[in-house]
Design a protein around this motif. Structure first.
Motif, PDB file in Angstrom:
ATOM      1  N   VAL B 116       0.833  -1.204   0.000  1.00  0.00           N
ATOM      2  CA  VAL B 116       0.000   0.000   0.000  1.00  0.00           C
ATOM      3  C   VAL B 116       0.868   1.253   0.000  1.00  0.00           C
ATOM      4  CG1 VAL B 116      -1.528   1.333   1.507  1.00  0.00           C
ATOM      5  CG2 VAL B 116      -2.073  -1.035   1.001  1.00  0.00           C
ATOM      6  N   GLN B 120       1.273   4.258  -2.676  1.00  0.00           N
ATOM      7  CA  GLN B 120       1.115   5.659  -2.274  1.00  0.00           C
ATOM      8  C   GLN B 120       2.132   6.521  -3.044  1.00  0.00           C
ATOM      9  OE1 GLN B 120       1.735   6.428   1.944  1.00  0.00           O
ATOM     10  NE2 GLN B 120      -0.152   7.612   1.928  1.00  0.00           N
ATOM     11  N   LEU B 155      -7.796   2.441  -5.752  1.00  0.00           N
ATOM     12  CA  LEU B 155      -7.733   1.433  -4.694  1.00  0.00           C
ATOM     13  C   LEU B 155      -7.912   0.029  -5.267  1.00  0.00           C
ATOM     14  CD1 LEU B 155      -9.710   2.961  -1.679  1.00  0.00           C
ATOM     15  CD2 LEU B 155      -7.348   3.268  -2.336  1.00  0.00           C
ATOM     16  N   VAL B 158      -4.623  -1.255  -6.591  1.00  0.00           N
ATOM     17  CA  VAL B 158      -3.737  -1.730  -5.512  1.00  0.00           C
ATOM     18  C   VAL B 158      -4.161  -3.132  -5.092  1.00  0.00           C
ATOM     19  CG1 VAL B 158      -2.815  -1.264  -3.218  1.00  0.00           C
ATOM     20  CG2 VAL B 158      -3.567   0.620  -4.620  1.00  0.00           C
ATOM     21  N   SER B 159      -5.453  -3.271  -4.849  1.00  0.00           N
ATOM     22  CA  SER B 159      -5.996  -4.539  -4.363  1.00  0.00           C
ATOM     23  C   SER B 159      -5.728  -5.662  -5.373  1.00  0.00           C
ATOM     24  CB  SER B 159      -7.495  -4.369  -4.110  1.00  0.00           C
ATOM     25  OG  SER B 159      -8.058  -5.560  -3.708  1.00  0.00           O
ATOM     26  N   GLU B 226      -6.936  -0.651   2.248  1.00  0.00           N
ATOM     27  CA  GLU B 226      -6.641   0.337   1.204  1.00  0.00           C
ATOM     28  C   GLU B 226      -7.239   1.704   1.526  1.00  0.00           C
ATOM     29  OE1 GLU B 226      -7.759  -2.703   0.664  1.00  0.00           O
ATOM     30  OE2 GLU B 226      -6.507  -3.742  -0.792  1.00  0.00           O
ATOM     31  N   LEU B 230      -4.694   4.701   2.516  1.00  0.00           N
ATOM     32  CA  LEU B 230      -4.404   5.587   1.392  1.00  0.00           C
ATOM     33  C   LEU B 230      -5.275   6.839   1.325  1.00  0.00           C
ATOM     34  CD1 LEU B 230      -3.768   2.961  -1.429  1.00  0.00           C
ATOM     35  CD2 LEU B 230      -2.091   4.463  -0.385  1.00  0.00           C
TER      36      LEU B 230
END
Lengths: 436, 286
Positions: B116, B120, B155, B158-159, B226, B230
């Protein structure tokens, strides 16, 4: 001598002490191992306290930060909460209303300087005439600024902005230093956006709720002025950078990087930026809250576990008095702090105001200062004239709602401020009606 | 009989004990908590459905559910289809398969918090990697996490990146269980790669595909780390998920009963979905 036999606080286990005259208390906030000198000073204080109070055994816990909302509830539920724990002002109401702190009214005489504590600060830990804590830290908001950046931008660090128009002009000049430079930093999420909106609207003389706490009061000229100013700095002046500074840590990191010119904050911002985010202490200063008509109170108080026995409560209060409320001792041992290399001199605590205790502490702080105290003089002078204002009820719920308006103006060039405020007002009124 | 399988029963008891203590008891406790007002100090009081009412009336309740559903749908589009395609490609490879399998699985070994924080930096609107790449192609920079129109999909990316490796390996294992004779027969019948996928691969992996669909929906609907790390739920509540709202109830507002009630609502939604899904899966059995 304090106490008779007692159970381990917050636990349903068998008594921790076998002696009839002994009592054991657990106390929060021992400095971490990564700060060996502060930890050594704490341990020395514990030893001195136990010597002065035979029969009292003090066990320290290391959790840092001392108050962690993530573990507060589980520690209470699991019987692991210390006898003496710290609570920030934003959580006073919740902790007191939920019965998670002991009524210490019968023990306030243990705090020898109790009557020198500021009455308005004592009021914050008092509900229905009962006292639930000992205020430990109190401060009001000011404008934290980077003096080195001011100089670099051609601004005079000794005449920091006094009005929002001046803040805006200074921010533009700092942002003009180049990519990555941010004139003015502000929060936008994790409830910190709403918290700072509250600070800003209080400063302009506005309010979050009506006096009876039944309706929202922030959809007002003051609320609009706060948002319009932020919107214009972000989108017209481009002086707030292009990145949302979501929460406490992101803005502190940005301040520590030395590329952010100004932010609303209390003097403890300087302490945190220096101690935790590698900022250069000589670079920072703090001045009065621009055009302030009132200032949101900030701070923390020590409270006693409601499961404490009377003996433990007495011993806990004696510890609070010794460590946190004695001139020249414990956390007010500025000579020791200076010898340990701590940043001594930041006026990060006004819990005693200008009472005799407060004056003695201030004199000692200045005498042992290890940093330029003149950098904080404008704040000290201004803070004394600005009336403090308490957190609104249901503060965290309100801050979550107000995060939306803050992130709205900081993330949208075409943000409709009237609409954002109207939506937040509707949500707030619904929430307040549901709370009854 | 029992004596003969004593070791097996021993393992079973240990597993049952762990499930009881660490999974079922907390669930039962949360169910009870959702009907109580508690300060975790004094005895709790029963409040009926008040916690549920308060949770539903919270200003962010509707947004949290909408965001969660949107996140789940987007995560499925990315996180369900992409690993399957990657697994298909890996399965077809003759060389460097082990190496590529390792490379695909590598992000799973990264602690989620590190992944994460890495993103960022990727998303930083200034020197961030993604905007640098866009700039290289003379494309305008994006606000990524800092705009309500792009934050949620950021998000999701990222996931997807964090979880793709596990899904890919599971699909790959299923693909490798398909008897090669089926492909050989299909090839003899003149089936190209797409027809082989359609008529052999998908029918043969149907059960695992359904299972993964269910698992992914259950996992993505509980998205928390997330938005917590974030975006703090913002901007403008665009990334407040149900799990994040639960966290807010419990640890910002210290309203554990209300958090429990929201948790029960989420569990109920997932149970209904899982029941439908299981029924569908059962009917697919020969």
């Amino acid at each position: 001598m304090i106490g008779v036999s007692a159970t381990a606080c917050g636990s349903s286990e068998a008594p921790s002490s076998s002696s009839a005259n002994s009592v054991t208390i657990t106390v929060a906030c021992r400095p971490a191992k990564s700060a060996p000198k502060e930890r050594q000073a704490w341990n020395a204080d514990v030893a001195e306290f136990m010597k002065a109070h035979p029969g009292v055994t003090v066990k320290s816990t290391d959790q840092q930060p001392c108050f962690d909302p993530k573990t507060f509830g589980p520690k209470l539920a699991g019987g692991q909460m210390e006898t003496v724990f710290v609570v920030p002002v934003t959580n006073y109401d919740d902790v007191i209303a939920q019965g998670q702190a002991l009524d210490v009214t019968p023990y306030t005489s243990t705090i020898k300087n109790w009557n020198d504590l500021r009455p308005d600060v004592r009021e914050l830990v008092t509900k229905d005439g009962k006292v639930y804590g000992v205020p430990n830290v109190h401060y009001s908001v000011g404008l934290v600024y980077n003096r080195a950046l001011f100089t670099k931008a051609g601004l005079d660090p000794n005449t920091p902005p006094k009005t929002w128009a001046e803040v805006r002009e200074a921010a533009k000049k700092i942002a003009a230093l180049g990519p990555g430079f941010v004139g003015y930093g502000e929060y936008s999420g994790g409830n910190t956006g709403g918290w700072h909106f509250t600070q800003a609207i209080y400063g302009r003389g506005g309010a979050i709720l009506t006096p009876d706490n039944k309706k929202a009061a922030f959809n007002s000229p003051e609320g609009k002025a706060v948002l319009q100013n932020l919107h214009d700095m972000r989108w017209v002046d481009n002086s707030m950078g292009s990145k949302l500074l979501v929460g406490w840590e992101s803005l502190m990191m940005a301040m520590g990087s030395g590329k952010v010119g100004m932010m609303l904050g209390a003097p403890d911002v300087v302490t945190d930026v220096v101690n935790k985010f590698k900022g250069n202490v000589a670079d920072y200063g703090i001045t009065g809250f621009p055009e302030a008509k009132a200032s949101l109170s900030g701070g923390e108080a020590y409270m006693i576990n409601p499961k404490a026995t009377p003996e433990q409560a007495k011993a806990g209060m004696a510890w609070i008095d010794f460590r946190f409320n004695t001139v020249g001792k414990g956390r007010f041992d500025f000579a020791r702090g200076k010898a340990n290399g701590n940043p001594v001199g930041v006026p990060d605590n006004d819990v005693y105001g200008d009472s005799p205790t407060g004056k003695a502490i201030q004199a000692d702080r200045v005498k042992n200062a290890s940093l330029p105290v003149t950098n904080y003089e404008p704040y000290v002078q201004a803070a004394a004239t600005i009336p403090p204002k308490a957190e609104p009820v249901h503060a965290q719920e309100l801050y979550a709602i107000l995060d939306v308006v803050m992130s709205g103006v900081l993330s949208r060039k075409d943000a409709n401020i009237d609409q954002l405020l109207a939506d937040a007002e509707t949500k707030t009124n619904t929430m307040l009606a549901a709370k009854g | 009989m029992v004596r003969r399988n004593l070791t097996a029963y021993g393992f079973l008891c240990a597993a049952l004990f762990c499930f009881t203590v660490f999974a079922w008891y907390p669930m039962v406790r949360e169910f009870i908590l959702s009907f109580q007002k508690t300060d975790l100090i004094n005895p709790p009081t029963w409040v009926g459905l008040d916690n549920f009412k308060a949770a539903v009336q919270d200003p962010a309740f509707g947004e949290a559910w909408l965001n969660t559903v949107e996140f789940t749908v987007l995560a499925l589009l990315c996180g369900y289809a992409v690993p399957f395609v990657v697994a298909l490609v890996l399965n077809e490879l003759r060389h460097a398969r082990a190496y590529l399998r390792f490379v695909v699985y590598l992000p799973v070994m990264l602690p989620p918090i590190v992944a994460v924080l890495l993103f960022q930096w990727f998303y930083d609107p200034g020197p961030g990697l993604f905007n640098q790449i866009l700039g290289f192609f003379h494309l305008p920079p994006l606000a990524w996490l800092d705009s309500s129109s792009t934050a949620l999909i950021s998000l999701v990316l990222v996931s997807t990146w964090m979880n793709m490796g596990s899904a890919t390996l599971i699909y790959l294992a299923a693909l490798q269980n398909i008897p090669p004779e089926l492909y050989e027969a299909a090839e003899l019948d003149g089936a190209g790669i797409l027809k082989r996928v359609r008529h052999v691969t998908i029918p043969q992996t149907r059960l695992i595909l359904l299972l993964m669909l269910m698992l992914q929906i259950v996992a993505t609907m509980q998205v928390f780390i997330e938005p917590y790390m974030l975006t703090g739920g913002g901007p403008e509540n665009a990334t407040v998920s149900v799990a994040y709202l639960m966290y807010q109830f419990a640890f910002s507002q210290m309203n554990y009963g209300q958090a429990g009630a929201l948790g029960m609502l989420l569990m109920l939604a997932l149970l209904v979905f899982a029941a439908v899904q299981l029924r569908t899966t059962r009917e697919d059995k020969p």
